[in-house]
Design an enzyme around this catalytic site. Structure first.
Site, PDB file in Angstrom:
ATOM      1  N   LYS A  23       0.836  -1.213   0.000  1.00  0.00           N
ATOM      2  CA  LYS A  23       0.000   0.000   0.000  1.00  0.00           C
ATOM      3  C   LYS A  23       0.868   1.260   0.000  1.00  0.00           C
ATOM      4  O   LYS A  23       0.680   2.167  -0.810  1.00  0.00           O
ATOM      5  CB  LYS A  23      -0.918   0.030   1.243  1.00  0.00           C
ATOM      6  N   ARG A  98     -10.306   0.731   7.867  1.00  0.00           N
ATOM      7  CA  ARG A  98      -9.873  -0.641   8.105  1.00  0.00           C
ATOM      8  C   ARG A  98     -10.936  -1.445   8.856  1.00  0.00           C
ATOM      9  O   ARG A  98     -10.714  -2.611   9.159  1.00  0.00           O
ATOM     10  CB  ARG A  98      -8.578  -0.598   8.923  1.00  0.00           C
ATOM     11  N   ARG A 137      11.993  -5.176   5.118  1.00  0.00           N
ATOM     12  CA  ARG A 137      11.628  -3.758   4.967  1.00  0.00           C
ATOM     13  C   ARG A 137      12.438  -2.854   5.885  1.00  0.00           C
ATOM     14  O   ARG A 137      12.653  -3.142   7.056  1.00  0.00           O
ATOM     15  CB  ARG A 137      10.143  -3.571   5.286  1.00  0.00           C
ATOM     16  N   ARG A 170      10.726  -0.995  11.517  1.00  0.00           N
ATOM     17  CA  ARG A 170       9.563  -0.682  12.352  1.00  0.00           C
ATOM     18  C   ARG A 170       9.460  -1.653  13.517  1.00  0.00           C
ATOM     19  O   ARG A 170       9.665  -2.844  13.358  1.00  0.00           O
ATOM     20  CB  ARG A 170       8.279  -0.741  11.498  1.00  0.00           C
ATOM     21  N   ARG A 181      -0.760  -8.944  13.600  1.00  0.00           N
ATOM     22  CA  ARG A 181      -1.395  -7.974  12.682  1.00  0.00           C
ATOM     23  C   ARG A 181      -2.214  -8.711  11.622  1.00  0.00           C
ATOM     24  O   ARG A 181      -3.328  -8.311  11.294  1.00  0.00           O
ATOM     25  CB  ARG A 181      -0.334  -7.083  12.027  1.00  0.00           C
TER      26      ARG A 181
HETATM   27  P1  AP5 Z   1       4.800  -1.572   1.959  1.00  0.00           P
HETATM   28  O1  AP5 Z   1       4.486  -0.714   0.788  1.00  0.00           O
HETATM   29  O2  AP5 Z   1       5.530  -0.983   3.100  1.00  0.00           O
HETATM   30  O3  AP5 Z   1       3.478  -2.338   2.460  1.00  0.00           O
HETATM   31  P2  AP5 Z   1       2.199  -1.792   3.240  1.00  0.00           P
HETATM   32  O4  AP5 Z   1       1.017  -2.432   2.587  1.00  0.00           O
HETATM   33  O5  AP5 Z   1       2.239  -0.317   3.337  1.00  0.00           O
HETATM   34  O6  AP5 Z   1       2.442  -2.511   4.633  1.00  0.00           O
HETATM   35  P3  AP5 Z   1       2.277  -1.954   6.116  1.00  0.00           P
HETATM   36  O7  AP5 Z   1       3.018  -2.910   7.019  1.00  0.00           O
HETATM   37  O8  AP5 Z   1       2.642  -0.515   6.210  1.00  0.00           O
HETATM   38  O9  AP5 Z   1       0.750  -2.149   6.324  1.00  0.00           O
HETATM   39  P4  AP5 Z   1      -0.016  -2.249   7.641  1.00  0.00           P
HETATM   40  O10 AP5 Z   1      -1.385  -2.068   7.153  1.00  0.00           O
HETATM   41  O11 AP5 Z   1       0.229  -3.493   8.412  1.00  0.00           O
HETATM   42  O12 AP5 Z   1       0.637  -1.098   8.557  1.00  0.00           O
HETATM   43  P5  AP5 Z   1       0.238   0.413   8.805  1.00  0.00           P
HETATM   44  O13 AP5 Z   1       1.463   1.220   8.919  1.00  0.00           O
HETATM   45  O14 AP5 Z   1      -0.793   0.830   7.845  1.00  0.00           O
HETATM   46  O15 AP5 Z   1       5.614  -2.837   1.393  1.00  0.00           O
HETATM   47  C1  AP5 Z   1       6.115  -3.829   2.294  1.00  0.00           C
HETATM   48  C2  AP5 Z   1       7.547  -4.226   1.882  1.00  0.00           C
HETATM   49  O16 AP5 Z   1       7.497  -4.901   0.621  1.00  0.00           O
HETATM   50  C3  AP5 Z   1       8.495  -3.029   1.679  1.00  0.00           C
HETATM   51  O17 AP5 Z   1       9.760  -3.407   2.118  1.00  0.00           O
HETATM   52  C4  AP5 Z   1       8.476  -2.793   0.150  1.00  0.00           C
HETATM   53  O18 AP5 Z   1       9.695  -2.249  -0.295  1.00  0.00           O
HETATM   54  C5  AP5 Z   1       8.258  -4.205  -0.382  1.00  0.00           C
HETATM   55  N1  AP5 Z   1       7.454  -4.265  -1.598  1.00  0.00           N
HETATM   56  C6  AP5 Z   1       6.386  -3.488  -1.939  1.00  0.00           C
HETATM   57  N2  AP5 Z   1       5.885  -3.860  -3.123  1.00  0.00           N
HETATM   58  C7  AP5 Z   1       6.630  -4.928  -3.552  1.00  0.00           C
HETATM   59  C8  AP5 Z   1       6.595  -5.782  -4.692  1.00  0.00           C
HETATM   60  N3  AP5 Z   1       5.684  -5.619  -5.677  1.00  0.00           N
HETATM   61  N4  AP5 Z   1       7.494  -6.781  -4.773  1.00  0.00           N
HETATM   62  C9  AP5 Z   1       8.401  -6.970  -3.802  1.00  0.00           C
HETATM   63  N5  AP5 Z   1       8.516  -6.201  -2.701  1.00  0.00           N
HETATM   64  C10 AP5 Z   1       7.625  -5.200  -2.565  1.00  0.00           C
HETATM   65  O19 AP5 Z   1      -0.453   0.329  10.247  1.00  0.00           O
HETATM   66  C11 AP5 Z   1       0.351   0.070  11.393  1.00  0.00           C
HETATM   67  C12 AP5 Z   1      -0.526  -0.076  12.612  1.00  0.00           C
HETATM   68  O20 AP5 Z   1      -1.270   1.143  12.850  1.00  0.00           O
HETATM   69  C13 AP5 Z   1      -1.607  -1.162  12.527  1.00  0.00           C
HETATM   70  O21 AP5 Z   1      -1.065  -2.426  12.879  1.00  0.00           O
HETATM   71  C14 AP5 Z   1      -2.639  -0.654  13.543  1.00  0.00           C
HETATM   72  O22 AP5 Z   1      -2.211  -0.920  14.875  1.00  0.00           O
HETATM   73  C15 AP5 Z   1      -2.580   0.853  13.334  1.00  0.00           C
HETATM   74  N6  AP5 Z   1      -3.544   1.305  12.326  1.00  0.00           N
HETATM   75  C16 AP5 Z   1      -3.252   1.797  11.090  1.00  0.00           C
HETATM   76  N7  AP5 Z   1      -4.378   2.121  10.433  1.00  0.00           N
HETATM   77  C17 AP5 Z   1      -5.413   1.843  11.262  1.00  0.00           C
HETATM   78  C18 AP5 Z   1      -6.820   1.952  11.137  1.00  0.00           C
HETATM   79  N8  AP5 Z   1      -7.392   2.439  10.022  1.00  0.00           N
HETATM   80  N9  AP5 Z   1      -7.585   1.555  12.186  1.00  0.00           N
HETATM   81  C19 AP5 Z   1      -7.021   1.095  13.323  1.00  0.00           C
HETATM   82  N10 AP5 Z   1      -5.694   0.945  13.495  1.00  0.00           N
HETATM   83  C20 AP5 Z   1      -4.883   1.321  12.471  1.00  0.00           C
HETATM   84 MG    MG Z   2       2.428   1.045   4.916  1.00  0.00          MG
END
Ligand code: AP5
Ligand code: MG
Length: 229
Positions: A23, A98, A137, A170, A181
């Site tokens: 994402k 979410r 990552r 992270r 998660r």
């Molecule tokens: P990356 O682009 O970083 O993936 P991502 O989908 O952004 O993953 P996140 O871990 O950030 O998602 P998440 O939803 O768990 O965490 P968030 O920060 O939103 O890509 C991942 C890796 O793969 C990178 O190293 C990248 O380089 C690589 N990559 C990308 N594309 C690739 C490809 N095509 N091929 C190979 N490699 C690739 O949320 C964190 C926390 O915040 C949650 O756990 C929760 O506690 C809280 N939170 C966030 N939003 C909410 C909400 N709406 N409601 C309640 N709690 C929330």
């Molecule tokens: Mg992210």
């Protein structure tokens, strides 16, 4: 193909996917291409945590466990972001909504302004690959830009391409928190997808393959042809 069109002037695109689905990676590319802000709930919570705000202190407890932050905190934070002048032309939403409660709150706020979500792109990646992606990552602590040691390395090892900040891993990328998660957050995410499928807004795309291949699928899902060059 008919796309769920927004009734207002703003373009609001949602990127939905499990932990590590890409994402943040795709949202940053879209931000540069479309000139719309990238609003990432996780990055906003991490910024609040770094700054030691009351919101950040509350969110930290849930994030460390891999749980969702409560809806009321998340909805309030995100609605503030969407009301800022930077989002006047639209935004790319990464990680919000979410839960169905968050989606309903977002829909109601937009409807009150004569607006609606433009499109929901659901990026699907098998869970084995998600774990591998997250384990390699590194992120920029300033703006959250993600890199991967193998698939998307920075130009200078360990340094953010955009602002030269040393990259970090992270806290919630530890294997046990990643498992939590996935277990806690995938079921409500699937309910959000079902919610927007009922409204005809969802495009499912294959999130496997090279980053630029995935970008081409995202642009296609948004009804935009890929410009090569
Ligand atoms: P990356 O682009 O970083 O993936 P991502 O989908 O952004 O993953 P996140 O871990 O950030 O998602 P998440 O939803 O768990 O965490 P968030 O920060 O939103 O890509 C991942 C890796 O793969 C990178 O190293 C990248 O380089 C690589 N990559 C990308 N594309 C690739 C490809 N095509 N091929 C190979 N490699 C690739 O949320 C964190 C926390 O915040 C949650 O756990 C929760 O506690 C809280 N939170 C966030 N939003 C909410 C909400 N709406 N409601 C309640 N709690 C929330
Ligand atoms: Mg992210």
């Amino acid at each position: 193909m008919t796309h769920g069109a927004s009734t207002g002037a703003r373009r609001i695109y949602l990127l939905v996917g499990a932990v590590g689905a890409g994402k943040g990676t795709q949202a940053e590319i879209l931000r540069e291409r479309l000139g719309l802000p990238h609003l990432a709930s996780g990055d906003l919570f991490r910024k609040a945590t770094r700054e030691g705000t009351p919101l950040g202190e509350k969110a930290r407890v849930y994030m460390e466990r891999g749980d969702l932050v409560p809806d009321e905190l998340t909805i309030a934070m995100f609605m503030d972001e969407l009301a800022k002048p930077e989002a006047a032309r639209g935004a790319i939403l990464d990680g919000f909504p979410r839960t169905v409660a968050q989606a309903s709150a977002l829909d109601a706020t937009l409807a009150g302004q004569g607006e609606a979500i433009s499109r929901v792109v659901y990026v699907e990646v098998p869970s084995e690959e998600l774990v591998e992606r997250v384990s390699g990552r590194w992120v920029c602590p300033t703006d959250g830009t993600p890199y991967h040691v193998v698939t998307d390395p920075p130009r200078v090892p360990g340094i953010c391409d955009k602002d030269g900040t040393p990259l970090i891993q992270r806290e919630d990328d530890k294997p046990e928190v990643v498992r939590a998660r996935l277990a806690q957050q995938v079921p409500p995410m699937l309910e959000v997808i079902a919610h927007y499928e009922r409204a005809g807004k969802v495009a499912r795309i294959d999130g496997r393959g090279a980053i630029d291949e995935v970008t081409a699928r995202v642009l296609d899902a948004l009804g935009m042809s890929q410009r090569v060059g």
